[in-house]
Structure formats: C-alpha cells, structure tokens
Design an enzyme around this catalytic site. Sequence first.
Site, PDB file in Angstrom:
ATOM      1  N   ILE A 137      39.793  40.658  44.168  1.00 24.26           N
ATOM      2  CA  ILE A 137      38.333  40.544  44.294  1.00 24.26           C
ATOM      3  C   ILE A 137      37.928  40.667  45.756  1.00 24.26           C
ATOM      4  O   ILE A 137      36.939  41.335  46.097  1.00 24.26           O
ATOM      5  CB  ILE A 137      37.843  39.224  43.676  1.00 24.26           C
ATOM      6  CG1 ILE A 137      37.979  39.286  42.145  1.00 24.26           C
ATOM      7  CG2 ILE A 137      36.401  38.938  44.079  1.00 24.26           C
ATOM      8  CD1 ILE A 137      37.601  38.009  41.430  1.00 24.26           C
TER       9      ILE A 137
ATOM     10  N   MET B 128      38.058  44.312  46.581  1.00 23.53           N
ATOM     11  CA  MET B 128      36.983  45.074  45.953  1.00 23.53           C
ATOM     12  C   MET B 128      35.639  44.791  46.615  1.00 23.53           C
ATOM     13  O   MET B 128      34.816  45.693  46.789  1.00 23.53           O
ATOM     14  CB  MET B 128      36.901  44.705  44.472  1.00 23.53           C
ATOM     15  CG  MET B 128      38.089  45.151  43.646  1.00 23.53           C
ATOM     16  SD  MET B 128      38.063  46.900  43.227  1.00 23.53           S
ATOM     17  CE  MET B 128      36.842  46.892  41.922  1.00 23.53           C
ATOM     18  N   GLU B 129      35.406  43.539  46.979  1.00 28.63           N
ATOM     19  CA  GLU B 129      34.087  43.154  47.472  1.00 28.63           C
ATOM     20  C   GLU B 129      33.851  43.482  48.938  1.00 28.63           C
ATOM     21  O   GLU B 129      32.727  43.815  49.323  1.00 28.63           O
ATOM     22  CB  GLU B 129      33.863  41.656  47.239  1.00 28.63           C
ATOM     23  CG  GLU B 129      33.781  41.267  45.782  1.00 28.63           C
ATOM     24  CD  GLU B 129      32.571  41.865  45.078  1.00 28.63           C
ATOM     25  OE1 GLU B 129      31.600  42.222  45.764  1.00 28.63           O
ATOM     26  OE2 GLU B 129      32.603  41.977  43.843  1.00 28.63           O
ATOM     27  N   SER B 130      34.882  43.378  49.767  1.00 30.43           N
ATOM     28  CA  SER B 130      34.639  43.600  51.201  1.00 30.43           C
ATOM     29  C   SER B 130      35.787  44.301  51.900  1.00 30.43           C
ATOM     30  O   SER B 130      35.872  44.257  53.125  1.00 30.43           O
ATOM     31  CB  SER B 130      34.370  42.261  51.908  1.00 30.43           C
ATOM     32  OG  SER B 130      35.558  41.471  51.964  1.00 30.43           O
TER      33      SER B 130
ATOM     34  N   TYR C  15      34.519  47.742  36.899  1.00 31.87           N
ATOM     35  CA  TYR C  15      34.809  46.754  37.935  1.00 31.87           C
ATOM     36  C   TYR C  15      35.923  45.823  37.486  1.00 31.87           C
ATOM     37  O   TYR C  15      36.853  45.527  38.240  1.00 31.87           O
ATOM     38  CB  TYR C  15      33.551  45.940  38.256  1.00 31.87           C
ATOM     39  CG  TYR C  15      33.782  44.853  39.283  1.00 31.87           C
ATOM     40  CD1 TYR C  15      33.642  45.108  40.639  1.00 31.87           C
ATOM     41  CD2 TYR C  15      34.150  43.562  38.888  1.00 31.87           C
ATOM     42  CE1 TYR C  15      33.870  44.108  41.583  1.00 31.87           C
ATOM     43  CE2 TYR C  15      34.377  42.570  39.824  1.00 31.87           C
ATOM     44  CZ  TYR C  15      34.234  42.848  41.169  1.00 31.87           C
ATOM     45  OH  TYR C  15      34.470  41.848  42.092  1.00 31.87           O
TER      46      TYR C  15
END
Length: 455
Positions: free
Chosen positions: A177, A180-182, A367
């Site tokens: 995560i 994926m997010e940053s 996602y």
Amino acid sequence: MRYYRIVGAAVGAILSCATPASAQATPQAVDSSLRPTARPVTDAETVSRSGVTLVSLSAVRPVLRPANTVAAGMAVEASVSNQGFANWIRGFRGRALSTGISARTFDRAFRGIQYNTSVVRKDRNQSEFTKQIWEYLDFAVSPSRVTNGRKMVRKYGRTLNRIEAHYGVDKEVVTAIWGMESAYGARRGDTPLIEALATLAYDGRRGRFFEKQLVAALKILEAGDVAPRSMTGSWAGAMGHTQFIPTSYLAYAVDFTGDGKRDIWSENPTDALASTAAYLKRFGWRKGQPWGVEVLLPAGFNNARATRKLRQNPAAWAAEGVVGIDGRPVPNFGPGSILLPAGTQGAAFMIFHNFGVIERYNKADAYVIGVGHLADRIKGGPPIQASWPRQYESTSDREKKEIQLLLKRKGFGVTTVDGVVGPETTQAIRAYQKSRGLTRDGYPSKQLLKDLRRR
C-alpha cells in the site's frame, strides 16, 4: 486515497479518484476519498509543486492565549485576490469555530493562503479515459516497484515486524500500500492542504465533501499533530506516506513511535505504516490469508458463476475444475469467489475475505489486485501467469455509458447508466454476447460497442 471511480469487476473501476485509509468514493469505506489517481511516474519521481507557498508559521501546539498580536476573536484575512473566495472564508470561519476549532488555530491555518487555480484546474480536467487492468498493473507492479518494495522491507524490517506483530496485518501488504500510494514515500505530495481543501470546498463541485475534509484538517492542526506549513499532500487532500484523507486520519491514524504525535508526513514512515495496519485491522484483516490466488478455469466454465455473490470453499471450486495455477486444488483459505477482471480472455483469480478488506482502502478491483499482487511479489511470489487481452482498446466513461444505455434499450437488464461497470453491467454484457453468439467475456470493449451500435 484517483477522482477515482472505484468499482466493479473491470478496470472501468479505476477512475480518477482514490483512497483509503483514505479510501473510497461514494459508498466506500467509512470515510470515502475522492483522491485522484496519480499519473504513471517512476518510484523516484516526486510531484511538482503547485507554485504557491504558505507563509512560514511558528509553534504548533495550542496555547492558552495567542502568543502573537492577533486577537483570538479576530479573523486573519487570507491574502487572496479572489474576493468571492475571501468572502467564503469569512463565512466558513464561523462554521468551523462552531465545531470546536479555536480562532487561533483557524487564523494560523488560513494566514496567507490563496485561491489555488492549479487545484481547480486538476479537479476539472481529469481524463475520462481509464487504464485497462493490464496497463494499470504494468505500472503498479513494475519491476522497479517490486525491487524497491523488497528494499523497504529490509530497511524497515524491525519496524514492520513490530507493526505486523501488534496489528496482525502482513508487513508485505502494508508495504505494498505504501508503494502504491506514494512510491514508498517518494511522492507524498507537496500541495498545502488547507489551501487545496478550502479552494475545492469553495469551488462547489464537491463542496460538501471537501468542507468536511477541511474541518477535519483543522481538527488535526488543533491537536498539534502537525504544523500548518507541514500539512501537505495531494491536490485532493490525501496526506502522508499512505495517503490518508483528513477524516480517515482522525478515525484511524496512530502514534506508533510514542512521541505524542500521529505524524504521517515526516521522513520517518513508522506512524503512517502503523496507521495503515490499524486501518486494515479495523476492517477485519485475517493474517496469513491471501487476498486471492491466480487460478485456471476448466474448458466450458460457466462465466456467470464468476460473481462476488457466489462464495464457496476451494474444494467446491476444485470439484468444478477450478484449480491453482500449479494445477492443484487451492488450499482451504475459506470461502472464495471467482473474479475475471478482464473477462474470460485474461487472468482469473479466486478471491477471499482479505480482498474485501483492501477494498476499504480503495474499491477499484484493479487497485486491490495491484496491492495484493505487489505484496505477493515483494514476498517473493511469481508474476501473474496468464496473458491479458491486450488487443482491447481503452473505453472512455462516455463509451461505457453508451454501452449501458444501448443494453438497457435492448432489454438486457441494465438499470443504472453511470459508466461504472459493475456486476449488473457485466451480466448484461454476457447476456447480450450470448444472444449474438459472441464470446461471453462480459468485457465493455470497443468491439462490443461497435456491435451494439449496429443492432
């Protein structure tokens, strides 16, 4: 936390918005996020600045009385050239203070902000085209992202092990995560959050949602977890290493370092990673259970059985000829469903309870598959074995709506024309394909649209 359109069985689900612990758009997790999906960039790339900076501010924690010369009951005028925005801030100040925000916190947060035209431009000019799932996964689970994820597990191994032991959430999933997010903290976003949220709340298109996030952001400042100048993130309000929106931060962020602050913005990712684990635990993560596994379908498999509504144990699926990619029955991880994110011509997955838990972060199937598969790869697992139907061209939101409208007019069971390809639309497509003697893959392709237009 893309304005993503997260839903459904196909990547018509990856919209322009995201979340997560920022999580979801409309009926998603507790606090849904409309965070835009980041454009494809390399893990090392960072988001460009908006060109607008905040005036440097001092002390963070509230004190009994203002330390500066501004009276507690007097609003500090935002230095804005947009008079309508300035008037809106004056009106909003009263609403914010009525929720318990102190005048001092409000005035410090709004000192020097501008109406941010860059944020408005990004909100209004999101592409209507969405990536096909294979295009999305090519980026989301790229070789560099897998390599960097393994490096982060080694670098922060002790911290991740402690987080896993405390929350019972697999460290590779938390790391995925983060990736994926940053991009593992490389692109956390540097847009001033108060300015961005105030601009979007005033702009009005989703004003109520953004005003709610703005009030939550002010409560975060009131608590002293971060200084106004350090509260930065994406243009749509997602913050920190794992991109929490403010309301989700208030509900789920944790202080794992024990320094008295839930700091998801600093270079140290500990609080952000622990907050993500806490979020997943809150929604029922089962440690050691996979999100899903790639499977092989038998010849003649009834595609109508590939639905989230049908859940049965792997042994029952094996009796129907559905086996793991190694040809053996899938271990008993509990009841599972079959997911065909690209129709029958792409990979097939047996998905389990934890798939739904990751959905609370972002409801797009692509996602969830991206997070799950990236976690598997970080752990040493193989790439997806099946090939994808790369001959399919991306369809736009408008084209998906046209597909739904034509199916509805032809009596194929579509009740909602919204461009979101969920189970209803997928079943309608399959019914139409069956009536036409076409391959029943349930996929909203340009080829399908051309056939619908001809009939």
